[in-house]
Structures are given as structure tokens and as C-alpha cells.
Motif scaffolding. Structure first.
Motif, mmCIF file in Angstrom:
data_model
loop_
_atom_site.group_PDB
_atom_site.id
_atom_site.type_symbol
_atom_site.label_atom_id
_atom_site.label_comp_id
_atom_site.label_asym_id
_atom_site.label_seq_id
_atom_site.Cartn_x
_atom_site.Cartn_y
_atom_site.Cartn_z
ATOM 1 N N ARG B 640 0.833 -1.207 0.000
ATOM 2 C CA ARG B 640 0.000 0.000 0.000
ATOM 3 C C ARG B 640 0.866 1.255 0.000
ATOM 4 O O ARG B 640 0.544 2.252 -0.677
ATOM 5 C CB ARG B 640 -0.915 -0.031 1.220
ATOM 6 N N SER B 641 1.950 1.230 0.750
ATOM 7 C CA SER B 641 2.847 2.391 0.777
ATOM 8 C C SER B 641 3.447 2.644 -0.595
ATOM 9 O O SER B 641 3.569 3.803 -1.031
ATOM 10 C CB SER B 641 3.954 2.166 1.815
ATOM 11 N N CYS B 642 3.787 1.552 -1.275
ATOM 12 C CA CYS B 642 4.374 1.725 -2.605
ATOM 13 C C CYS B 642 3.338 2.183 -3.626
ATOM 14 O O CYS B 642 3.677 2.865 -4.596
ATOM 15 C CB CYS B 642 5.013 0.415 -3.053
ATOM 16 N N LEU B 643 2.078 1.779 -3.407
ATOM 17 C CA LEU B 643 1.028 2.238 -4.319
ATOM 18 C C LEU B 643 0.732 3.720 -4.115
ATOM 19 O O LEU B 643 0.401 4.432 -5.076
ATOM 20 C CB LEU B 643 -0.245 1.415 -4.111
ATOM 21 N N ALA B 644 0.837 4.155 -2.878
ATOM 22 C CA ALA B 644 0.498 5.542 -2.595
ATOM 23 C C ALA B 644 1.621 6.493 -2.949
ATOM 24 O O ALA B 644 1.355 7.645 -3.358
ATOM 25 C CB ALA B 644 0.137 5.682 -1.115
ATOM 26 N N SER B 645 2.852 6.053 -2.781
ATOM 27 C CA SER B 645 3.976 6.945 -3.040
ATOM 28 C C SER B 645 5.122 6.134 -3.625
ATOM 29 O O SER B 645 5.206 4.916 -3.402
ATOM 30 C CB SER B 645 4.419 7.623 -1.733
ATOM 31 N N PRO B 646 6.017 6.777 -4.371
ATOM 32 C CA PRO B 646 7.122 6.017 -4.977
ATOM 33 C C PRO B 646 7.999 5.369 -3.909
ATOM 34 O O PRO B 646 8.241 5.926 -2.834
ATOM 35 C CB PRO B 646 7.891 7.091 -5.743
ATOM 36 N N CYS B 647 8.424 4.181 -4.219
ATOM 37 C CA CYS B 647 9.298 3.469 -3.291
ATOM 38 C C CYS B 647 10.347 2.717 -4.092
ATOM 39 O O CYS B 647 10.146 2.406 -5.275
ATOM 40 C CB CYS B 647 8.503 2.509 -2.414
ATOM 41 N N ASP B 648 11.438 2.476 -3.447
ATOM 42 C CA ASP B 648 12.559 1.817 -4.126
ATOM 43 C C ASP B 648 12.542 0.313 -3.952
ATOM 44 O O ASP B 648 13.049 -0.422 -4.802
ATOM 45 C CB ASP B 648 13.882 2.379 -3.606
ATOM 46 N N ASN B 662 3.881 2.573 -8.261
ATOM 47 C CA ASN B 662 3.173 3.773 -7.831
ATOM 48 C C ASN B 662 2.300 4.366 -8.934
ATOM 49 O O ASN B 662 1.477 5.235 -8.674
ATOM 50 C CB ASN B 662 4.173 4.826 -7.359
ATOM 51 N N ALA B 663 2.483 3.861 -10.176
ATOM 52 C CA ALA B 663 1.663 4.355 -11.280
ATOM 53 C C ALA B 663 0.492 3.441 -11.601
ATOM 54 O O ALA B 663 -0.229 3.659 -12.572
ATOM 55 C CB ALA B 663 2.526 4.522 -12.527
ATOM 56 N N VAL B 664 0.292 2.404 -10.774
ATOM 57 C CA VAL B 664 -0.788 1.449 -11.030
ATOM 58 C C VAL B 664 -2.130 2.158 -10.886
ATOM 59 O O VAL B 664 -2.368 2.872 -9.906
ATOM 60 C CB VAL B 664 -0.668 0.273 -10.049
ATOM 61 N N ALA B 665 -2.990 1.943 -11.870
ATOM 62 C CA ALA B 665 -4.307 2.592 -11.870
ATOM 63 C C ALA B 665 -5.403 1.668 -11.372
ATOM 64 O O ALA B 665 -6.509 2.142 -11.046
ATOM 65 C CB ALA B 665 -4.646 3.090 -13.267
ATOM 66 N N LEU B 666 -5.132 0.383 -11.314
ATOM 67 C CA LEU B 666 -6.159 -0.571 -10.900
ATOM 68 C C LEU B 666 -5.477 -1.808 -10.324
ATOM 69 O O LEU B 666 -4.451 -2.262 -10.851
ATOM 70 C CB LEU B 666 -7.044 -0.971 -12.088
ATOM 71 N N VAL B 667 -6.072 -2.315 -9.279
ATOM 72 C CA VAL B 667 -5.605 -3.568 -8.675
ATOM 73 C C VAL B 667 -6.717 -4.593 -8.855
ATOM 74 O O VAL B 667 -7.866 -4.335 -8.456
ATOM 75 C CB VAL B 667 -5.258 -3.393 -7.185
ATOM 76 N N VAL B 668 -6.365 -5.705 -9.471
ATOM 77 C CA VAL B 668 -7.319 -6.798 -9.674
ATOM 78 C C VAL B 668 -6.891 -7.958 -8.786
ATOM 79 O O VAL B 668 -5.763 -8.455 -8.912
ATOM 80 C CB VAL B 668 -7.383 -7.235 -11.151
ATOM 81 N N LEU B 669 -7.757 -8.348 -7.911
ATOM 82 C CA LEU B 669 -7.459 -9.439 -6.977
ATOM 83 C C LEU B 669 -8.211 -10.675 -7.426
ATOM 84 O O LEU B 669 -9.446 -10.654 -7.523
ATOM 85 C CB LEU B 669 -7.876 -9.052 -5.552
ATOM 86 N N LEU B 670 -7.488 -11.728 -7.680
ATOM 87 C CA LEU B 670 -8.099 -13.013 -8.019
ATOM 88 C C LEU B 670 -7.855 -13.955 -6.841
ATOM 89 O O LEU B 670 -6.702 -14.354 -6.580
ATOM 90 C CB LEU B 670 -7.482 -13.598 -9.291
ATOM 91 N N GLU B 682 -8.778 -4.408 3.274
ATOM 92 C CA GLU B 682 -8.470 -3.562 4.435
ATOM 93 C C GLU B 682 -7.106 -2.901 4.334
ATOM 94 O O GLU B 682 -6.920 -1.803 4.859
ATOM 95 C CB GLU B 682 -8.546 -4.412 5.716
ATOM 96 N N GLN B 683 -6.152 -3.561 3.711
ATOM 97 C CA GLN B 683 -4.791 -3.022 3.701
ATOM 98 C C GLN B 683 -4.464 -2.240 2.429
ATOM 99 O O GLN B 683 -3.706 -1.275 2.482
ATOM 100 C CB GLN B 683 -3.777 -4.168 3.869
ATOM 101 N N VAL B 684 -5.005 -2.646 1.312
ATOM 102 C CA VAL B 684 -4.589 -2.057 0.032
ATOM 103 C C VAL B 684 -5.599 -1.019 -0.473
ATOM 104 O O VAL B 684 -5.204 0.003 -1.048
ATOM 105 C CB VAL B 684 -4.376 -3.170 -1.015
ATOM 106 N N ALA B 685 -6.877 -1.288 -0.238
ATOM 107 C CA ALA B 685 -7.885 -0.370 -0.779
ATOM 108 C C ALA B 685 -7.726 1.066 -0.280
ATOM 109 O O ALA B 685 -7.971 2.010 -1.050
ATOM 110 C CB ALA B 685 -9.278 -0.900 -0.447
ATOM 111 N N PRO B 686 -7.304 1.300 0.968
ATOM 112 C CA PRO B 686 -7.154 2.701 1.406
ATOM 113 C C PRO B 686 -6.078 3.477 0.658
ATOM 114 O O PRO B 686 -5.971 4.691 0.845
ATOM 115 C CB PRO B 686 -6.781 2.557 2.894
ATOM 116 N N ALA B 687 -5.300 2.837 -0.160
ATOM 117 C CA ALA B 687 -4.273 3.557 -0.914
ATOM 118 C C ALA B 687 -4.870 4.476 -1.965
ATOM 119 O O ALA B 687 -4.164 5.322 -2.522
ATOM 120 C CB ALA B 687 -3.317 2.571 -1.577
#
Lengths: 211, 777
Positions: B640-648, B662-670, B682-687
Motif C-alpha cells: 500500500r505504501s508503494c502504491l500511494a507513493s514512490p518506493c525503491d 506507484n503508477a498502477v491505476a487498478l488492482v485486480v485481486l483473483l 483492508e490493507q490495500v484499498a485505502p491507498a
């Protein structure tokens, strides 16, 4: 005994409170560091688990006792082969060998076991009707029959317009109201349980890290 | 000592505290458990706290004692039967029985180890009970001043102190049997007792017999014996005691708490009784040097004894001592106020010396004689004798001031001889005025009473002055044993039988099940049902797909729109399912990947399961893999941190330039797991990145609340949504129709089977119920 009990307890409480404060106060540097440590430890634990599994079955091969050593040999050989395939792929000695093992061994086996699930459920329902003559068994029977019928009608393969419309409305109502309410209650229960568990761990009442 | 837990299934040895067998994985049933008083959870015996509720299982004092005794377990272990739950068909094997249970006879023959009890408990225990328990062995009685440690087998002691012990008893006819046996043995171990020695407190001669007491104490050293010494071996001093002739029986004397110091007989001890002489027959022990070392010279004496050695009959010395002790500074104010003025120095006032500074002790007696009546304080006036009491006045009347001054012993003797004889002060008292308990103290009556209680039989025959034993001490245990009747409940009886079965039996043969007891349906019926399902599914997959027009629900449209919103942008696909459910989720994954490819969206793949990475690699070989993400919810939090802001880095792995998380526009969970769905929501959607859930049909109720709350952008659930989605997005539907047809036929067959089974067994139940009612009537 005191050190064995007090030190893990103090460390767990301190770490938990520190992480909680970092998350509440939005301190990404701190909680990222702590979570990174935790993930590293989880990875190490996974590795130790694999090694423990290997040692247990090696021991069983050496000292089989009353149990057969066949399954232990198969497990150890499987682990060694998969590990060797992964090393070969990583060393560019082979290509896609790991996926071959997965596609030809693991996927069919798991799918076969999953295919047994409907049979098991069917037999269990049959057994329930035979052994349990209770109201719960009757509710189970009615629910199972209705759910199967609902999905049959939803697939549009059975065409009986008057019955289909009524059953679909009933099925939608059950799915969107009854099942949704039940699942929401379950999720709320999980959330409350998670909060309670967190408080208990932070307070030291729950010590899952102690045997 | 650690007790390994034996697995009931594979007999593997597991370390204490294990919940599952390390060998076969079977849940281990603790052999000995400590049940939580709060939540009734069975915890391992090593637990101090409940695993379930955290309640303390052991009292603080007990836990401390246990901690201290962990390294020295000599006490008896707690007894508990192996636990068997209701319906537990696992046979109890002798291997699971504790060793001491297997050898009851051997353990019963061996002497019981000393129980680890508190000293306080030992002190509070009834000494008679202890005496009863130890009557066949060594009798140990807490020392109470008169009691000694006695070995009834004659192993060690032959001591006259046994007479002291027996004097606590009553007549032989009042003694219980076990005590009579002890007494009989004691007769052989001790010489006959002299008749009727008076108790010490009634015998004035006892005070004089201190020398004998000192001799006896020096020989036996009773003050060195602790309360609960058990004499199990012969000591040197006891051997020496056996060689010495038995001393004459002496009246019981309370030994002094501290042995009297043995001083040099040449040294005077003013104002004290003669000091006991040192015992020459008892050589000083090395450990008792402090006690027996005689004082040879005056230099060994302490200073205060030097002071006492000064001649006391020297009048000058005493006078000097008195002058030192009584000075003007030491006198109270009221006495100093009585000091005459300088002009009265020459007067005859007593207590004033010629120097006017010090009081002479010789003249101090004249003080009251020189005082006038008017000088007496009020409290002295109040105790002055009345004129109507001539005798008392004669006895205590002070001399009249001035004239009747008594200043010499001769005059005092003459004055006393002139006095009339003093009447007996008790003459006027009637006997009835004395209470009974005072009359009981009359020595003459006590002597008479003692003579009346001469023992006629039993071990104390001929002994008088025996204090009657209290009835509660005489036979307390017999009464309790007769009253306390054991009631064995059926449950206890069953447990005892089970224990006997475990102990006596060897390896029990496995109980063979009767064919009629096999739960479930018979094998032919099961084979027939399985065959029907396979035929139905096979026909559905083999037959040409029926031309159906599925209903496109709003959720399908919403999912397609969510995918379309991420066109030309990176999309992260999380594969959180295993190959077990690949048959249901792989077609959905292929449909999603086809749509993303159609809208030119780069795909990143990620998985939190080990098999998920392989699934991702097989389903999306052209995608950019991010690999395995460990850590469960923690890993998702980092994602989630990497989705919200750039990370190394992500999970310790460096992120390359093409992995644009960090440029992902959509997360698909299978996924097929509810836990994974909840974790990602709970952990990723708040990003802030839209989350599309593609799940099995069984997870549709779990995904629906999140869709309703907006935490999930949309959801596709199972093969039922595959065909509408493909039709809505314009993808080919032939494969999906075939799959849906086979699935539908399989469900239809299951429906038929359940309905038929319900009818058959329902009818059978009704018929059975009628039979039972008829049999009852």
C-alpha cells in the motif's frame, strides 16, 4: 522462568505499541522499518519451517518405526527435485522447468482433490439425511436444493418463465439481504475480534508467542 | 526432568508444550492438564497462565515453590488420569501411562519420599497424627520442652526422657492400641520408672538440682536438637551416650533455652546463685569450643565482670559507688527542692551531708524519721494507718518525728522485740473465700490428689502424678476414621476401572468395527452417486453448447467499466489462489487479461502464496512479475505504501524502472480465500487505487458487502459471471458456454440426488417413526 516470560512479553508490548503509534501518527519511516523487520522474520520463519519439515521426514526415513517411509521419501525427493529445478532455472541451465513441474504435477493434483469436494459435499448431505433427523438437517436440505435450483435457473439453461421469475426474485432476495446480512455480521465479528485480540496482545493478556 | 508428550497416533515423542505431533501432525492431547478456573480450557501442565484467556493457573506461592523445586523434584507427583474426550475412540495404550502407575506394588513397598510440605503445615499438623503414622518406624515429635526424639525400634536412643513423654499420657486403659504398643516397646527400652515423681513446679527441690540438670544437658545436648530431627543414623555422641550408664531418673525439667556459661569456679559472682560446675566427663567438641572453653585468667573476663569482681564488702567502695551514682545532677527536681539552704547545712536534716553536696546512703533511711507529718505529701497521708488498726499500725507505723530516731541495729532489734506478735493475716479469712482454682494450688491438696492417681496397669503402672490426657488427644484418629466413610460415585468407579484396565492390560487390540456401524452410505451407493456426477459433468462438457442469452447484471457492467477506466495504465493482478480452484478462476483470469490487453494496459503480477506465483506465471507469461510478497497483512501494508507513493524496494526487493507500482491505476485481486479478500480490502484499498475482486462464486456473499460500502470498485464471482462479462466486453463465449453447461449439469445431478435422498430417507424416517410408536403402544 522470569526472563523467559517477561522479556518476550515486554518486547511484544513495546513493539506493538510502537507500531500502533507509528500508524496512528502517520510515521511511514518508522512503521515501514518495523514492518520490514517483521516481514524478514516471517521469511526466516518460513525457511525454518521448510527445514524443519525436511528434517522431520529425514528422521522418519532413518527411523521409520511403525509408519511407512514411502511418503517421507516422496516428500524429500519432491523437495529436492523442485529445488534443483529452481536452481537450474535461476542458473539458466534450463528454461521454464519449474513451471513444467507445476503444470504437470501440482495443478492436476490440486484440481483433482478440489473436484472431490462436490462428491464429498453430496455424500455428506446424503449421510446427513440418513443419520440426522433434525430440523437442521431439513433446513440444510431445503437450502441446498434451492441454491442449486437458483443457479440452474440463473444459467438460463432451464426455461420455465413463471417459475423462473419467482425463484430468481426469491434467490436475489436471499442473496442480497439474508446472505449479505450474515456475511456483514461475520465481517464485523472478525473486525471486533481483531481489535480485541490486538488489545489483549498489547496488554499482555494474549501471548501467542509463548507455547 | 522434562516429560515428553507421546503421540497417541504414531507414538512419537514430542517436546513439552507441543500442540501437534512433530511426526505425524496429529493434535496432541495433553496427558496431564491444568484446567483454567476461568474458561475451563485444558492447558499443559507447564503453563502458569491459560493459553486461552490468560488467567493465572497457579497461585503465586505455589508457583514460586514450583520454580524453586524445578531442579529438585523429590515430592510425589500429582495424580491425574489421561484425558479422554466424549466420543474419543482412540485406545489408551500402556505407553501413555505414567511409570509409577504401572508399578503400584513396587512403589507401595518403597518408603514414601518425604513430602514437600510447608514448614508451617508441618508445625500445624497434629503431632498425634504424625505419631500414629510413624509408629512402625521413627517417631518424631515436635519438641515442646518435655518431648524428645525417640526411636521405638531401639536403634539409637535409650533415653530417660521417654519418661517425660509418657507422663503426657493417661492411664493405660485410656490409651489407644497403637499407643499401648508404643508404650510396651518403651518398657523394653527404658528402665522402670520410680514411683510418683512430683512435677517440677511443685517440687521446690528442683531449683536446687540445677547441677544434675546441667550434667544431663551437657551429656545429651538437647538444646542442640531441632524440632524435627529424625534420627536415622548413629552419631558419635549417641554412641557415647549408649556406653555411658543410664542416669538416674530425674524429674522433668525444662531445659534452658541457652546453656549456662561455664565460668572459672575461682571467680566470684556477687549476688547470684552458684554457677554450675564444668562437666569433666564431656570433652569439648570442636564445634562447641565457644561453649566449653573455660575462662582461665581475669584478662578473659569482660569489663563488666571486672567491675563485679571488686570487693563488695568494702564500705568505702560502696560509699564511693553510691556517691558516684547519686549526685545532685542525677537527683530529680523535687528532691533537689528539698535540699536545705546554706544556712541549714548545719541542721539535722537527713540526707544532707556535711559537705552539703552529696547524700550519704547510710543517712537516707533517716529521711522519713526526720520528716514531720506536715511534710508528708497527700498520697502518703492517704496510706497512713488508721487509729482503729493497731496491728497494722504497729507493723508499719513510722517513727514519730524528732525523738524516735532509730540509728542502730540494736535499737531496731529492741524495738521489734517490744512489738506485739503479728497475727496471721490469713486467720480471719474463711476458706470459702478462696476460689476453687486457688485451692487447687494448695500444695497439700495437690499432693493428695497426685497420690490418688497412681497408675495401676499399663506401661505407666506404679506411676503417680500423671496428668490426665485430653480425650481429644487420646483417640482422635480412630473416631475420625470411623466417622469418615468413603462414598464412591459411579464416575469414580468407572475411572478406577479404567485405570486398572490401563495398568493391567498390555497393548489392547484395535476394536473392529461392525459393518453396520460404518457411518454414511454404503459403498455401492457412493460409487453410483459419483458415477452420476461424472456422467453429468462429462455430458455437459461434451455436448455442444446450448444457445443461451445470459442476463447481464449491474455488477458485470460495473466491473467492465472499472477495467475500462484503467485503459493504457498499469494494472496490478494479484493471484491469490491455488491450482485447486484454477478450474473456476483461470477462465476469469483469462477474460480479465484479454480485456487488459485489448485496452493496452501493462500488467504487473504479484502473489502472496507460493503456488500463486506459478499460477501467475502460467496465466500471464507476458506480464511483469513482482514475485512473491511475504508477510501477509504486513506485506500488503508495505505494498500500500508503494502504491500511494514512490518506493525503491518492496519486501526487500528492489523495484526496477519498468515495475511502476506507484503508477498502477487498478488492482485486480483473483482469490478464492476470504482471508485474502479481507486483507487486500483492508490493507490495500485505502491507498486510493480502485480494487476489483475476481473471486469464486462461494465468495460472492463476502465480496458483496465491500462492493456495497465502496471499498471494492466491483466484483466478478465465479463462472456464472464469466459468460455475461465476456458477452458484455465482446469476447468469444464458446469456451465459457461449454464450461457453464458442464457445471450446470453437474449441479442438476446433485440437485436430483439430494432431492431423491431426502424423499427416501424422509419417507423411511416417517415409517420408522410409526413403527416405534406402534412398538411403544
Amino acid at each position: 522462568m522470569m526472563l523467559k516470560r517477561a522479556i518476550p512479553l515486554a518486547f511484544a508490548i513495546a513493539t506493538g505499541l510502537l507500531t500502533l503509534v507509528a500508524l496512528l501518527l502517520q510515521l511511514p519511516a518508522l512503521y515501514t522499518l518495523l514492518l520490514g523487520w517483521a516481514m524478514f522474520l516471517a521469511t526466516i520463519a518460513l525457511l525454518l519451517g521448510v527445514l524443519n519439515l525436511l528434517s522431520v521426514h529425514l528422521w522418519r526415513i532413518a527411523y521409520p518405526g511403525e509408519t511407512s517411509r514411502f511418503y517421507s521419501v516422496a516428500l524429500v525427493l519432491g523437495m529436492v527435485l523442485v529445488f534443483a529445478a529452481a536452481l537450474a532455472d535461476a542458473g539458466h541451465l534450463t528454461s521454464n522447468s519449474l513451471n513444467l513441474v507445476f503444470s504437470w504435477v501440482q495443478a492436476p493434483l490440486e484440481a483433482a482433490f478440489a473436484a472431490l469436494l462436490p462428491l464429498v459435499l453430496l455424500f455428506s448431505g446424503f449421510q446427513l439425511l440418513k443419520r440426522q433427523r433434525t430440523l437442521t438437517a431439513a433446513v440444510f436440505l431445503i437450502t441446498a436444493v434451492f441454491t442449486l435450483l437458483y443457479h440452474l435457473l440463473r444459467s438460463n439453461m432451464v426455461s420455465q418463465p413463471p417459475l423462473q421469475a419467482a425463484l430468481l426474485q426469491l434467490g436475489d432476495w436471499l442473496e442480497n439481504i439474508v446472505a449479505l446480512a450474515g456475511m456483514r455480521g461475520l465481517l464485523l465479528g472478525i473486525a471486533l475480534g481483531t481489535i480485541t485480540l490486538g488489545i489483549r496482545i498489547l496488554a499482555g493478556w494474549e501471548r501467542p508467542y509463548q507455547p | 526432568m522434562t516429560d515428553l508428550i507421546m503421540c497417541a497416533h504414531c507414538h512419537g515423542q514430542n517436546p513439552p508444550g507441543s500442540k501437534f505431533c512433530n511426526n505425524c501432525g496429529t493434535p496432541l492431547q495433553p496427558v496431564t492438564t491444568r484446567r483454567c478456573p476461568h474458561c475451563q480450557t485444558a492447558n499443559p501442565i507447564t503453563n502458569f497462565y491459560c493459553d486461552h484467556c490468560g488467567n493465572r493457573l497457579v497461585l503465586e506461592e505455589t508457583s514460586k515453590r514450583r520454580e524453586t523445586n524445578d531442579t529438585n523434584e523429590t515430592g510425589p507427583k500429582a495424580f491425574s488420569l489421561p484425558m479422554r474426550n466424549a466420543g474419543d475412540t482412540v485406545e489408551l495404550t500402556p505407553d501413555a501411562v505414567l511409570d509409577w502407575l504401572k508399578e503400584p506394588k513396587e512403589s507401595s513397598k518403597q518408603p514414601a519420599p518425604p513430602a514437600e510440605t510447608d514448614e508451617a503445615d508441618t508445625e500445624e499438623a497434629d503431632w498425634v497424627e504424625q505419631l500414629h503414622k510413624d509408629q512402625t518406624g521413627i517417631l518424631s515429635i515436635p519438641e515442646t520442652g518435655l518431648l524428645k526424639t525417640v526411636d521405638f525400634e531401639g536403634e539409637v536412643l535409650e533415653n530417660d526422657d521417654f519418661a517425660d513423654l509418657l507422663q503426657l499420657g493417661s492411664a493405660a486403659d485410656a490409651l489407644p492400641d497403637w499407643l499401648a504398643d508404643i508404650a510396651t516397646t518403651a518398657e523394653t527400652a527404658s528402665p522402670p520408672l520410680p514411683p510418683a515423681p512430683e512435677p517440677e513446679w511443685l517440687d521446690p527441690a528442683a531449683e536446687v538440682g540445677m547441677d544434675e540438670v546441667a550434667e544431663e544437658e551437657t551429656a545429651v545436648s538437647p538444646w542442640l536438637e531441632p524440632d524435627d530431627i529424625r534420627l536415622t543414623t548413629n552419631y558419635d555422641w549417641l554412641t557415647a551416650l549408649e556406653n555411658t550408664p543410664p542416669p538416674k531418673p530425674t524429674p522433668p525439667v525444662m531445659p534452658p533455652a541457652v546453656p549456662p556459661p561455664i565460668l572459672d569456679p575461682d571467680l566470684p559472682a556477687p549476688g547470684s546463685q552458684p554457677v554450675a560446675e564444668p562437666v569433666a566427663s564431656s570433652p569439648p567438641d570442636e564445634d562447641d569450643d565457644w561453649q566449653y572453653a573455660p575462662i582461665q585468667t581475669e584478662s578473659d573476663l569482660p569489663d563488666w565482670l571486672h567491675e563485679l569482681q571488686k570487693p563488695a564488702d568494702d564500705d568505702q567502695a560502696w560509699e564511693a559507688l553510691g556517691n558516684d551514682l547519686v549526685s545532685n545532677d542525677d537527683l530529680p527536681d523535687w528532691v533537689q527542692g528539698m535540699r536545705p539552704d546554706d544556712d541549714q547545712i548545719e541542721s539535722d536534716l537527713p540526707g544532707v551531708s556535711d559537705t552539703g553536696s552529696l547524700l550519704a546512703l547510710d543517712d537516707f533511711d533517716d529521711l522519713t524519721a526526720d520528716l514531720g507529718e506536715g511534710d508528708l505529701p497527700d498520697w502518703l497521708d492517704s496510706i497512713a494507718p488508721l487509729p482503729s488498726e493497731p496491728a497494722a499500725k504497729t507493723a508499719v507505723s513510722p517513727p514519730s518525728p524528732g525523738n524516735n530516731r532509730i540509728d542502730s541495729p540494736e535499737s531496731l532489734t529492741a524495738a521489734l522485740s517490744a512489738l506485739p506478735p503479728t497475727p496471721d493475716p490469713t486467720a480471719n479469712l474463711a476458706k470459702g473465700d478462696l476460689p476453687d482454682w486457688v485451692q487447687a494450688l494448695n500444695p497439700s491438696q495437690a499432693q493428695t490428689k497426685t497420690q490418688e492417681t497412681v497408675q495401676k496397669q499399663g506401661p505407666l503402672a506404679g506411676v503417680s502424678g500423671v496428668v490426665a490426657i485430653e480425650p481429644v488427644i487420646a483417640a482422635p484418629r480412630q473416631a475420625q476414621l470411623q466417622v469418615a466413610a468413603f462414598t464412591i460415585t459411579p464416575e469414580q468407579q468407572q475411572q478406577a476401572e479404567l485405570l486398572l484396565q490401563i495398568v493391567r492390560a498390555g497393548d489392547l487390540p484395535a476394536t473392529e468395527r461392525h459393518p453396520d456401524d460404518i457411518p454414511g452410505i454404503s459403498r455401492p451407493v457412493r460409487l453410483m452417486l459419483a458415477l452420476l456426477l461424472f456422467v453429468a459433468v462429462g455430458l455437459g462438457l461434451r455436448l455442444p453448447p446450448a444457445a443461451t442469452t445470459p442476463t447481464i447484471m449491474p455488477g458485470i457492467i460495473n466491473a467492465a467499466d472499472t477495467l475500462a477506466a484503467a485503459a493504457n495504465q498499469p494494472v496490478l493482478l494479484a493471484f491469490a489462489y491455488t491450482p485447486a480452484l484454477a478450474g473456476e478462476l483461470n477462465p476469469l483470469a483469462q477474460a480479465i487479461l484479454a480485456q487488459l490487453e485489448a485496452q493496452n494496459s501493462p500488467v504487473l503480477t504479484l502473489s502472496q502464496t507460493a503456488a500463486g506465483t506459478a499460477v501467475a506465471q502460467t496465466q500471464a507469461p507476458n506480464a511483469t512479475p513482482l514475485g512473491y510478497l511475504p508477510g501477509g497483512a504486513i506485506g500488503l501494508r508495505l505494498l500500500r505504501s508503494c502504491l500511494a507513493s514512490p518506493c525503491d524496494t518492496l519486501a526487500g526487493k528492489a523495484i526496477s524502472a519498468d515495475q511502476q507500482i506507484n503508477a498502477v491505476a487498478l488492482v485486480v485481486l483473483l482469490t478464492s480465500e476470504q482471508e485474502a479478500l479481507v486483507g487486500w480490502v483492508e490493507q490495500v484499498a485505502p491507498a486510493g487505487v480502485p480494487l476489483l475482486a475476481v473471486t469464486t462464486q462461494s465468495l460472492k456473499p463476502a465480496a458483496a458487502p465491500y462492493v456495497a460500502s465502496g471499498q471494492l470498485a466491483a466484483s466478478l464471482n465465479g463462472a456464472a459471471d464469466l459468460l455475461p462479462f465476456q458477452q458484455h466486453t465482446g469476447q468469444p463465449t464458446a469456451a465459457a458456454q461449454t464450461l457453464l453447461q458442464g457445471r450446470t449439469l453437474g449441479q442438476f445431478m446433485a440437485l436430483i440426488v439430494l432431492a431423491v435422498g431426502g424423499l427416501i430417507y424422509g419417507a423411511g424416517n416417517l415409517q420408522l417413526g410409526k413403527r416405534q410408536k406402534g412398538a411403544t403402544k
